[in-house]
Design an enzyme around this catalytic site. Structure first.
Site, short mmCIF file in Angstrom:
data_model
loop_
_atom_site.label_atom_id
_atom_site.label_comp_id
_atom_site.label_asym_id
_atom_site.label_seq_id
_atom_site.Cartn_x
_atom_site.Cartn_y
_atom_site.Cartn_z
N GLN A 161 -33.71 -8.34 -3.44
CA GLN A 161 -33.21 -9.47 -4.21
C GLN A 161 -34.40 -9.92 -5.05
OE1 GLN A 161 -30.41 -11.12 -5.03
NE2 GLN A 161 -31.69 -12.48 -6.24
N GLN A 163 -34.46 -11.66 -8.25
CA GLN A 163 -34.47 -12.98 -8.87
C GLN A 163 -34.87 -14.02 -7.80
OE1 GLN A 163 -30.69 -14.40 -10.45
NE2 GLN A 163 -31.69 -15.67 -11.97
N PRO A 288 -28.41 -13.08 0.85
CA PRO A 288 -28.59 -14.53 0.74
C PRO A 288 -27.77 -15.24 -0.33
CG PRO A 288 -30.46 -13.39 -0.24
CD PRO A 288 -29.58 -12.34 0.38
N GLY A 290 -24.01 -15.39 -2.94
CA GLY A 290 -22.63 -14.96 -3.10
C GLY A 290 -22.60 -13.66 -3.88
N GLY A 291 -23.35 -13.66 -4.96
CA GLY A 291 -23.45 -12.45 -5.76
C GLY A 291 -24.73 -12.45 -6.56
N MET A 292 -25.15 -11.25 -6.95
CA MET A 292 -26.32 -11.11 -7.81
C MET A 292 -25.99 -10.06 -8.85
SD MET A 292 -29.38 -11.92 -8.67
CE MET A 292 -30.06 -11.19 -10.16
N GLU A 293 -26.21 -10.44 -10.12
CA GLU A 293 -25.71 -9.67 -11.26
C GLU A 293 -26.56 -8.47 -11.62
OE1 GLU A 293 -27.04 -12.74 -11.20
OE2 GLU A 293 -28.10 -13.25 -13.04
N HIS A 317 -17.81 -14.18 -12.04
CA HIS A 317 -19.10 -14.78 -12.41
C HIS A 317 -20.16 -13.69 -12.65
CE1 HIS A 317 -22.27 -17.95 -12.20
NE2 HIS A 317 -22.97 -16.93 -11.76
N GLU A 318 -20.30 -12.81 -11.69
CA GLU A 318 -21.36 -11.79 -11.83
C GLU A 318 -21.06 -10.86 -12.99
OE1 GLU A 318 -23.76 -12.82 -10.32
OE2 GLU A 318 -22.81 -13.97 -8.72
N HIS A 321 -22.15 -12.28 -16.26
CA HIS A 321 -23.58 -12.14 -16.55
C HIS A 321 -23.88 -10.88 -17.37
CE1 HIS A 321 -25.68 -15.42 -14.62
NE2 HIS A 321 -25.13 -15.21 -13.44
N GLU A 340 -26.90 -19.36 -16.43
CA GLU A 340 -25.89 -19.72 -15.43
C GLU A 340 -24.78 -20.62 -15.99
OE1 GLU A 340 -25.60 -18.16 -12.79
OE2 GLU A 340 -27.59 -17.27 -12.53
N ASP A 397 -36.81 -20.88 -6.41
CA ASP A 397 -35.67 -20.67 -5.51
C ASP A 397 -35.18 -21.97 -4.89
OD1 ASP A 397 -35.66 -17.97 -5.91
OD2 ASP A 397 -37.00 -17.55 -4.23
N TYR A 405 -25.49 -24.80 -13.59
CA TYR A 405 -24.21 -24.08 -13.55
C TYR A 405 -23.08 -24.95 -14.10
CZ TYR A 405 -26.11 -20.54 -10.31
OH TYR A 405 -26.83 -19.52 -9.74
N ARG A 577 -25.74 -16.06 3.76
CA ARG A 577 -25.64 -16.61 2.41
C ARG A 577 -26.09 -18.07 2.46
NH1 ARG A 577 -20.23 -17.53 -1.37
NH2 ARG A 577 -21.39 -18.36 -3.15
N1 BES Z 1 -28.02 -15.07 -10.51
C1 BES Z 1 -27.37 -15.82 -9.51
C2 BES Z 1 -28.04 -15.77 -8.17
C3 BES Z 1 -29.44 -16.32 -8.18
C4 BES Z 1 -29.78 -17.46 -8.90
C5 BES Z 1 -30.40 -15.70 -7.42
C6 BES Z 1 -31.07 -17.94 -8.86
C7 BES Z 1 -31.70 -16.18 -7.39
C8 BES Z 1 -32.03 -17.30 -8.12
C9 BES Z 1 -25.91 -15.39 -9.35
O1 BES Z 1 -25.30 -15.01 -10.54
C10 BES Z 1 -25.14 -16.57 -8.86
O2 BES Z 1 -25.08 -17.54 -9.55
N2 BES Z 1 -24.58 -16.48 -7.65
C11 BES Z 1 -23.80 -17.55 -7.07
C12 BES Z 1 -22.33 -17.30 -7.19
C13 BES Z 1 -21.67 -18.05 -8.25
C14 BES Z 1 -20.17 -17.85 -8.25
C15 BES Z 1 -21.99 -19.51 -8.32
C16 BES Z 1 -24.10 -17.64 -5.60
O3 BES Z 1 -24.64 -16.70 -5.05
O4 BES Z 1 -23.77 -18.64 -5.00
ZN ZN Z 2 -24.97 -16.59 -11.86
#
Ligand code: BES
Ligand code: ZN
Length: 629
Positions: A161, A163, A288, A290-293, A317-318, A321, A340, A397, A405, A577
């Site tokens: 991971q 980002q 950790p 929900g998703g990572m793009e 969402h992903e 991105h 975001e 982080d 968002y 998560r």
């Molecule tokens: N890019 C983010 C995850 C992220 C953000 C990782 C900042 C590290 C630092 C990803 O696109 C994201 O926003 N995931 C969200 C899901 C979304 C539907 C809100 C999550 O994991 O909660």
């Molecule tokens: Zn995102």
């Protein structure tokens, strides 16, 4: 402020690295940190990277070489990479004639969050720099998953991971979103395992455990990704599919059946999908986020495989991105809302096209509530409630990001409502076309918006309060109002329940995860244990999907409804998560008994959590900084 790192990071570096620095690199000064990176791509930039890495599950180490093609723009004599707890073995230079020489290099002092600079002395004719290195146990971007914590329980798993600033813990790199580069990789893994990256991916296991990857579109370092495990592939559409462990793969294929439709919708709005293939990888539950793009291969938590397609907006969402973030990338983390906020807006446009306006609006309403909750935590005038934020060296982080968002998405929605959907869609499509594979700052976005949407009409620009939206805390007065009939129905059931109705008298027909979240998030607190028992026995909330559990368990904890505590423990020890487990720990931490219980559970859960989740939870359970053993 960048704080000094914990001493542990220093102790894992072997002496030979430090001694080689002392001998050879004393004249190289450590450059200052800018935008969380020691690198200065404005002077000398990596344009391409070739990885050759061995993944060793026995030692839990990734080792090998990263070779960088350089674009030396200023005739610089030093190129600097970011590293975090990496062991640097040696560095070799290659000149324009292909001649190789050992390089002089120095690994500088460690700073918290950003790690250590690796500065390499280069010559005017240096074309390539090859760094031989290995990772350590301190790698914050790597999660080594024990067989017991996988679906199959037999083979281990590892995933990255990167980002925000964790790529540097598994690849030395110029770890700034302001720079993009292409890459290739040779990855060696144990036979019987599949390796995947944010690149062109294999669909079958290779007999010798060697995989070759190529990423032809330039990407920033935070989108570097690798996963290795017992993984299979199922195609969904002509250019989309799902990877996961065999135990999960067919369920996942069903859950994400709408992938191709989502892609077509996004393309019809914002222009072609430019990454070729779009696959998703369902990870073990410790993932950790929900998703990572990650480009071409979104990483997802298995929690989304809920059996009813109720959580697929995370995939929307992903996927979104692929335009906002991966194609047009925030130049600095202060511009994170450009990634975001725009993505969350596009996510809801995809939701709307596939599942209706009401569904999308319900997500928006939940987002507004999340903002209100975050404002309660951080203060409604907190700088983190503006879109453009000066991170000022905070751990990226841990920066509160709900406004990036949700206020970002609401701002986009306000523009759509004010300027007309067709007009606004055209603007965004042009924005992606004009800046494809480039980076974007907030200032340049504002300028582009002014020029392209408002021509010379600054009065109109001002009347929409664009500056206020982007730079001031809070929600401006011209925010759209969003309503949902389905939520109004839930609210009537909440009122009925408050007036004393039994659980079985409530009309919950057709409720999805969203309605349950609305219901549970708005119950009076604390409820009595009897009323919680009534709800639990009627609707089996303790064993509902993890997103419902996230709203249910805090109510349980506030009421000290102990029969549900084993379910809480099971939840906290299987799911990693952060967004799901953090609210549960937060509620537990409100009382001394709760905190004690939480610390006990955390001791068991910790090894299964990703370092990013560990940090977030330790801030809740050990706010004075005294870490758990
Ligand atoms: N890019 C983010 C995850 C992220 C953000 C990782 C900042 C590290 C630092 C990803 O696109 C994201 O926003 N995931 C969200 C899901 C979304 C539907 C809100 C999550 O994991 O909660
Ligand atoms: Zn995102």
């Amino acid at each position: 402020m960048i704080r000094k790192a914990a001493a542990t990071i220093i102790t894992v570096l072997p002496l030979f690295v430090l001694s080689s620095c002392g001998k050879k690199g004393a004249d190289i000064k450590s450059p200052a940190v800018e935008n969380y990176s020691y690198s200065r791509p404005g002077e000398v930039a990596v344009s391409h990277m070739d990885l050759d890495l061995d993944v060793d599950f026995t030692q839990q180490v990734i080792s090998g070489t990263a070779a960088f093609h350089l674009d030396n723009k200023t005739g610089a004599s030093v190129v600097t990479f970011d590293t975090w707890a990496l062991l640097i073995r040696d560095v070799v230079l290659e000149d324009d004639q292909g001649r190789e020489t050992q390089a002089r290099f120095v690994v500088g002092d460690s700073l918290a969050i950003v790690g250590r600079p690796l500065s390499v002395r280069i010559e005017p004719n240096t074309r390539r720099v090859t760094v031989r290195y290995q990772t350590t146990k301190e790698a914050e971007g790597l999660q080594w998953v024990a067989p017991a914590a996988t679906a199959g329980k037999k083979q281990p798993y590892v995933y990255t991971q990167s980002q925000t600033v964790h790529a540097r813990s598994w690849v030395p790199c110029q770890d700034t979103p302001a720079l993009r580069f292409t890459y290739t990789a040779n990855i060696h893994v144990p036979k019987g395992m599949l390796a995947l990256m944010s690149a062109q991916n294999p669909r079958e296991k290779s007999p010798d455990g060697v995989y070759r990857f190529e990423m032809m579109q330039p990407v920033p370092s935070y989108l570097l990704a690798l996963a290795v495990g017992n993984i299979e592939y199922r195609a969904i559409g002509p250019r989309s599919g799902v990877y996961s462990e065999p135990e999960v793969v067919d369920k996942a294929k069903w859950e994400f059946a709408d992938l191709e439709k989502m892609m077509k919708t996004a393309e019809s709005l914002y222009g072609p999908y430019r990454w070729g293939q779009y696959d998703v990888l369902v990870l073990p539950p410790s993932f950790p986020f929900g998703g990572m793009e990650n480009p071409r291969l979104t990483f997802l938590t298995p929690v989304l495989v809920a059996g009813d397609r109720s959580l697929v907006s995370v995939v929307a969402h992903e996927l979104a991105h692929s335009w906002s973030g991966n194609l047009v990338t925030n130049a600095t983390w202060n511009d994170f809302w450009l990634n975001e906020g725009i993505t969350t807006y596009i996510e809801r446009r995809i939701d709307e096209a596939l599942y209706g306006r009401e569904y999308a609006d319900m997500q928006t309403i939940m987002g507004m509530r999340d903002m209100a909750l975050e404002a309660n935590e951080i203060g409604k005038d907190s700088k983190f409630t503006a879109l453009h934020v000066d991170y000022a060296g905070e751990n990226p982080d841990e920066v509160p990001s709900t406004y990036a968002y949700e206020k970002g998405a609401l701002f986009m929605r306000m523009m759509e409502d004010s300027l007309g959907r067709a007009h606004w869609d055209k603007f965004l499509k042009q924005y992606f076309d004009d800046h494809a594979f480039k980076t974007m700052t907030t200032a340049r976005f504002e300028e582009y918006l002014k020029q392209n949407m408002f021509a010379a009409d600054t009065t109109r620009y001002a009347s929409l309060k664009v500056h206020e939206w982007i730079h001031d805390p809070g929600i401006p007065s011209n925010a759209p109002t969003v309503k949902s009939e389905r939520f109004e129905k839930v609210d009537r059931q909440i009122a009925f329940f408050k007036s004393g109705a039994r659980a079985s008298q409530l009309d919950t027909r057709g409720w999805t995860t969203l309605e349950w979240q609305r219901f549970l998030d708005n119950l009076p607190s604390p409820l009595s244990a009897e009323r919680l028992q009534d709800l639990d026995e009627t609707y089996h909330l303790s064993t509902a999907n993890a997103v419902v559990q996230r709203s249910w368990f805090p109510a349980v904890i506030a009421a000290k409804y102990e029969p549900a505590y084993p379910a809480i423990e099971a939840f906290l020890t299987t799911i990693g998560r952060r967004y799901l487990v953090r609210p549960v720990y937060l509620e537990l931490a409100k009382t001394p008994e709760g905190l004690e219980f939480a610390r006990g559970v955390y001791q068991k859960a910790k090894a299964g959590y990703h370092p990013i989740t560990q940090t977030g939870i330790e801030l809740v359970l050990y706010p004075d900084g005294k870490k758990a053993e």
